[in-house]
Design a protein around this motif. Structure first.
Motif, PDB file in Angstrom:
ATOM      1  N   GLY A  25       0.798  -1.216   0.000  1.00  0.00           N
ATOM      2  CA  GLY A  25       0.000   0.000   0.000  1.00  0.00           C
ATOM      3  C   GLY A  25       0.830   1.264   0.000  1.00  0.00           C
ATOM      4  O   GLY A  25       2.043   1.250   0.227  1.00  0.00           O
ATOM      5  N   HIS A  26       0.130   2.351  -0.250  1.00  0.00           N
ATOM      6  CA  HIS A  26       0.707   3.694  -0.235  1.00  0.00           C
ATOM      7  C   HIS A  26       1.254   3.999   1.158  1.00  0.00           C
ATOM      8  O   HIS A  26       0.746   3.497   2.168  1.00  0.00           O
ATOM      9  N   HIS A  27       2.284   4.864   1.219  1.00  0.00           N
ATOM     10  CA  HIS A  27       2.902   5.154   2.522  1.00  0.00           C
ATOM     11  C   HIS A  27       1.929   5.800   3.512  1.00  0.00           C
ATOM     12  O   HIS A  27       2.142   5.732   4.721  1.00  0.00           O
ATOM     13  N   SER A  28       0.833   6.405   3.013  1.00  0.00           N
ATOM     14  CA  SER A  28      -0.149   7.005   3.926  1.00  0.00           C
ATOM     15  C   SER A  28      -0.895   5.953   4.748  1.00  0.00           C
ATOM     16  O   SER A  28      -1.550   6.279   5.739  1.00  0.00           O
ATOM     17  N   ASN A  29      -0.792   4.678   4.345  1.00  0.00           N
ATOM     18  CA  ASN A  29      -1.456   3.600   5.088  1.00  0.00           C
ATOM     19  C   ASN A  29      -0.549   2.960   6.138  1.00  0.00           C
ATOM     20  O   ASN A  29      -1.005   2.106   6.901  1.00  0.00           O
ATOM     21  N   THR A  37       5.850  -1.208  -0.193  1.00  0.00           N
ATOM     22  CA  THR A  37       5.357   0.159  -0.292  1.00  0.00           C
ATOM     23  C   THR A  37       6.315   0.968  -1.168  1.00  0.00           C
ATOM     24  O   THR A  37       7.220   0.416  -1.786  1.00  0.00           O
ATOM     25  N   SER A  38       6.086   2.276  -1.222  1.00  0.00           N
ATOM     26  CA  SER A  38       6.912   3.150  -2.057  1.00  0.00           C
ATOM     27  C   SER A  38       8.264   3.425  -1.399  1.00  0.00           C
ATOM     28  O   SER A  38       8.498   3.069  -0.232  1.00  0.00           O
ATOM     29  N   GLY A  83       7.721   5.327   1.623  1.00  0.00           N
ATOM     30  CA  GLY A  83       7.238   4.452   2.682  1.00  0.00           C
ATOM     31  C   GLY A  83       8.347   3.646   3.336  1.00  0.00           C
ATOM     32  O   GLY A  83       8.390   3.506   4.574  1.00  0.00           O
ATOM     33  N   TRP A 108       7.260  -1.737  -3.613  1.00  0.00           N
ATOM     34  CA  TRP A 108       6.047  -2.231  -4.273  1.00  0.00           C
ATOM     35  C   TRP A 108       6.137  -2.045  -5.789  1.00  0.00           C
ATOM     36  O   TRP A 108       6.516  -0.981  -6.290  1.00  0.00           O
ATOM     37  N   LYS A 128      -9.454   8.876   5.170  1.00  0.00           N
ATOM     38  CA  LYS A 128      -9.368   7.561   4.548  1.00  0.00           C
ATOM     39  C   LYS A 128     -10.719   6.866   4.391  1.00  0.00           C
ATOM     40  O   LYS A 128     -10.839   5.911   3.632  1.00  0.00           O
ATOM     41  N   ARG A 176      -7.601  -1.599  -3.128  1.00  0.00           N
ATOM     42  CA  ARG A 176      -6.664  -2.555  -2.513  1.00  0.00           C
ATOM     43  C   ARG A 176      -7.337  -3.877  -2.167  1.00  0.00           C
ATOM     44  O   ARG A 176      -6.736  -4.946  -2.285  1.00  0.00           O
TER      45      ARG A 176
END
Length: 220
Positions: free
Chosen positions: A53-57, A80-81, A84, A108, A134, A141
């Motif tokens: 998932g995206h680093h915001s998760n 992740t990125s 992340g 990712w 969110k 996802r």
């Protein structure tokens, strides 16, 4: 404000639509497509799990890790990125990781995700339904996880509720522990979920976009 009251707006979830309705008249929902081919259902017999998932998760994952089941050894692959991965390195000394949980960090990408999915027994998607930023997420996802052919434990975001009986509630401690101990209890539900996921292929959603454009042009 660049948008006008009667402009056509497309969102990817019912929650986002409900937030826009007070200000805008023409709001439609077209969900996100799955980015991969639907894979065969897997029944891997191990204690390995995948988060992507995206680093915001990541903050939700950081909150989950201290509550991980401590009864046996586990492996968690985190994809992740680059941002992340740097966040994890910076936060690692603050995360209360149980000694029985081994973590492997990976960048990712679709190929990396497909490769990891062959090795693990389940996918985790932690979140927070009280986080307004969110709670309007699409089901992207979740449908990707089901397309990978694996059992899933996830937060019950509103956009996930069409699949409510197909995944474990990651925020229910007892249910999540049961999932970790035996994710294959949920394998039969993956087939049901995959039948629903088929309507979110790029081809199907492209037809929805074309219909919307055609209808909009006819009305104007």
């Amino acid at each position: 404000n660049a948008l006008k009251e009667y402009d056509q707006i497309i969102t990817s979830s019912e929650t986002l639509k409900s937030q826009l309705i007070p200000k805008f008249t023409n709001v439609s929902i077209i969900e996100d497509p799955i980015e991969i081919e639907i894979q065969k259902i897997k029944n891997n017999q191990n204690n390995d799990f995948l988060f992507f998932g995206h680093h915001s998760n990541l903050k939700y994952l950081f909150n989950l890790i201290p509550n991980w089941d401590s009864s046996k050894e586990y492996n968690l692959i985190i994809q992740t990125s680059e941002i992340g991965l740097e966040m994890i390195q910076e936060q690692s000394r603050f995360i209360k990781k149980p000694n029985n949980l081994n973590i492997q960090l990976q960048h990712w990408s679709i190929p990396n995700m497909l490769k990891a999915a062959e090795l693990v027994s389940g996918i985790i998607i932690p979140g927070d339904i009280t986080d307004n930023k969110k709670n309007g997420v699409s089901h992207n996802r979740l449908i990707t996880a089901f397309a990978l052919g694996l059992p899933v434990a996830a937060t019950k975001y509103k956009s996930y509720l069409d699949f409510d009986n197909q995944f474990a509630d990651i925020d229910n401690h007892h249910e999540f522990k049961k999932f970790l101990l035996n994710p294959n209890l949920y394998s039969s539900r993956v087939k049901i979920a995959q039948n629903k996921v088929k309507k979110f292929t790029k081809e199907t959603l492209a037809r929805e976009w074309l219909k919307l454009i055609k209808d909009t042009n006819s009305a104007s």
